[in-house]
Design an enzyme around this catalytic site. Sequence first.
Site, PDB file in Angstrom:
ATOM      1  N   ASP A 195     -83.929 -87.353  69.156  1.00  0.00           N
ATOM      2  CA  ASP A 195     -83.387 -86.967  68.059  1.00  0.00           C
ATOM      3  C   ASP A 195     -84.561 -85.781  67.572  1.00  0.00           C
ATOM      4  O   ASP A 195     -85.589 -86.442  66.785  1.00  0.00           O
ATOM      5  CB  ASP A 195     -81.849 -86.546  67.598  1.00  0.00           C
ATOM      6  CG  ASP A 195     -81.330 -85.795  66.849  1.00  0.00           C
ATOM      7  OD1 ASP A 195     -80.976 -84.701  67.717  1.00  0.00           O
ATOM      8  OD2 ASP A 195     -80.910 -86.287  65.415  1.00  0.00           O
ATOM      9  N   ARG A 196     -84.381 -84.970  67.588  1.00  0.00           N
ATOM     10  CA  ARG A 196     -85.228 -83.540  66.432  1.00  0.00           C
ATOM     11  C   ARG A 196     -84.596 -83.554  64.595  1.00  0.00           C
ATOM     12  O   ARG A 196     -85.116 -84.669  63.594  1.00  0.00           O
ATOM     13  CB  ARG A 196     -85.296 -82.432  66.648  1.00  0.00           C
ATOM     14  CG  ARG A 196     -86.304 -81.861  65.754  1.00  0.00           C
ATOM     15  CD  ARG A 196     -86.291 -80.427  66.168  1.00  0.00           C
ATOM     16  NE  ARG A 196     -85.943 -79.472  65.753  1.00  0.00           N
ATOM     17  CZ  ARG A 196     -85.587 -78.276  65.137  1.00  0.00           C
ATOM     18  NH1 ARG A 196     -86.211 -76.767  65.375  1.00  0.00           N
ATOM     19  NH2 ARG A 196     -84.329 -77.810  63.396  1.00  0.00           N
ATOM     20  N   ASP A 197     -83.577 -83.300  64.339  1.00  0.00           N
ATOM     21  CA  ASP A 197     -83.167 -83.346  63.118  1.00  0.00           C
ATOM     22  C   ASP A 197     -82.173 -84.856  62.533  1.00  0.00           C
ATOM     23  O   ASP A 197     -81.659 -85.502  62.940  1.00  0.00           O
ATOM     24  CB  ASP A 197     -82.183 -82.055  63.206  1.00  0.00           C
ATOM     25  CG  ASP A 197     -82.881 -80.532  63.301  1.00  0.00           C
ATOM     26  OD1 ASP A 197     -83.987 -80.312  62.864  1.00  0.00           O
ATOM     27  OD2 ASP A 197     -81.864 -79.937  64.002  1.00  0.00           O
ATOM     28  N   ASN A 223     -80.411 -80.738  69.762  1.00  0.00           N
ATOM     29  CA  ASN A 223     -79.067 -79.445  70.214  1.00  0.00           C
ATOM     30  C   ASN A 223     -79.415 -78.872  69.155  1.00  0.00           C
ATOM     31  O   ASN A 223     -79.292 -78.653  67.801  1.00  0.00           O
ATOM     32  CB  ASN A 223     -77.894 -79.932  69.999  1.00  0.00           C
ATOM     33  CG  ASN A 223     -76.595 -80.908  70.933  1.00  0.00           C
ATOM     34  OD1 ASN A 223     -77.290 -81.095  71.824  1.00  0.00           O
ATOM     35  ND2 ASN A 223     -76.007 -81.711  70.806  1.00  0.00           N
ATOM     36  N   CYS A 226     -80.834 -77.162  74.036  1.00  0.00           N
ATOM     37  CA  CYS A 226     -79.819 -77.261  73.904  1.00  0.00           C
ATOM     38  C   CYS A 226     -79.576 -75.690  72.698  1.00  0.00           C
ATOM     39  O   CYS A 226     -79.525 -76.286  71.852  1.00  0.00           O
ATOM     40  CB  CYS A 226     -78.851 -77.727  73.740  1.00  0.00           C
ATOM     41  SG  CYS A 226     -77.146 -77.229  74.693  1.00  0.00           S
ATOM     42  N   CYS A 268     -71.345 -75.652  78.298  1.00  0.00           N
ATOM     43  CA  CYS A 268     -72.863 -75.968  79.094  1.00  0.00           C
ATOM     44  C   CYS A 268     -73.359 -77.642  79.353  1.00  0.00           C
ATOM     45  O   CYS A 268     -72.195 -79.042  79.189  1.00  0.00           O
ATOM     46  CB  CYS A 268     -74.130 -75.911  78.170  1.00  0.00           C
ATOM     47  SG  CYS A 268     -74.589 -77.163  77.081  1.00  0.00           S
ATOM     48  N   CYS A 316     -76.053 -79.252  79.016  1.00  0.00           N
ATOM     49  CA  CYS A 316     -77.388 -79.918  77.882  1.00  0.00           C
ATOM     50  C   CYS A 316     -76.815 -80.317  76.882  1.00  0.00           C
ATOM     51  O   CYS A 316     -77.315 -81.022  76.062  1.00  0.00           O
ATOM     52  CB  CYS A 316     -78.500 -78.818  78.177  1.00  0.00           C
ATOM     53  SG  CYS A 316     -77.697 -76.960  78.049  1.00  0.00           S
ATOM     54  N   ARG A 317     -75.353 -79.890  75.670  1.00  0.00           N
ATOM     55  CA  ARG A 317     -75.315 -79.661  74.598  1.00  0.00           C
ATOM     56  C   ARG A 317     -75.388 -81.741  74.513  1.00  0.00           C
ATOM     57  O   ARG A 317     -73.975 -81.862  75.461  1.00  0.00           O
ATOM     58  CB  ARG A 317     -74.325 -79.118  73.967  1.00  0.00           C
ATOM     59  CG  ARG A 317     -73.757 -79.192  72.655  1.00  0.00           C
ATOM     60  CD  ARG A 317     -72.906 -78.335  72.331  1.00  0.00           C
ATOM     61  NE  ARG A 317     -71.858 -78.744  71.263  1.00  0.00           N
ATOM     62  CZ  ARG A 317     -72.640 -78.547  69.564  1.00  0.00           C
ATOM     63  NH1 ARG A 317     -73.853 -79.132  70.135  1.00  0.00           N
ATOM     64  NH2 ARG A 317     -72.216 -79.002  69.098  1.00  0.00           N
TER      65      ARG A 317
END
Length: 187
Positions: free
Chosen positions: A9-11, A58, A91, A99, A101-102
Amino acid sequence: MAQRVVFLDRDGVLNRAFPEGGTTRPPMTLDELELLPGVPAALERLRAAGFARVVVTNQPDVARGKQTRAAVEAINAKMCAELPLTDLFACYHDTADRCDCRKPKPGMLLAAAAKWDLDLPAAFLIGDRWSDVAAAAAAGCRGVLIDTPFSSPERCSPDHTAADITAAVDWVLKTAAAEATGRTAAR
Ligand SMILES: [Mg+2]
Ligand SMILES: [Zn+2]
């Protein structure tokens, strides 16, 4: 042969997220992009161990009109330039868009697996929200939860819980090494 991967994950995992209104928000600009301690070294350890490193993030603020897609893409591009990442999937939808992808849906993980020939049963994901761990489970991967006040661990079943990316990677590498030893012993 399908390659091993650690999804990230990023954030809140790679970069600082900012507490706001009972949740957190991502950096809005390049100036707010701040890597968390230990991130470059943790990714380098995964690279050295032969894992692909794929970000799955996301970014619903784009659908919510709070941030432009161009601003998010500039942040993503800088992260890909500065860190040893294999790829990044984002996403830009919100839940109402339905969607695939989320997260907690596994669409980004499945797309990455098709693009890079990834071994999903051997894969791990490191995230800081229940939805990250749920996406990993839906794709048949192991999920490591970095526990924060915003993680909602009761909504998912992490394979491991860690304080930060360094501890998460410690567990991933230890687990993968034990599996490799087990395979050798079984021959
Ligand atoms: Mg996060
Ligand atoms: Zn989406």
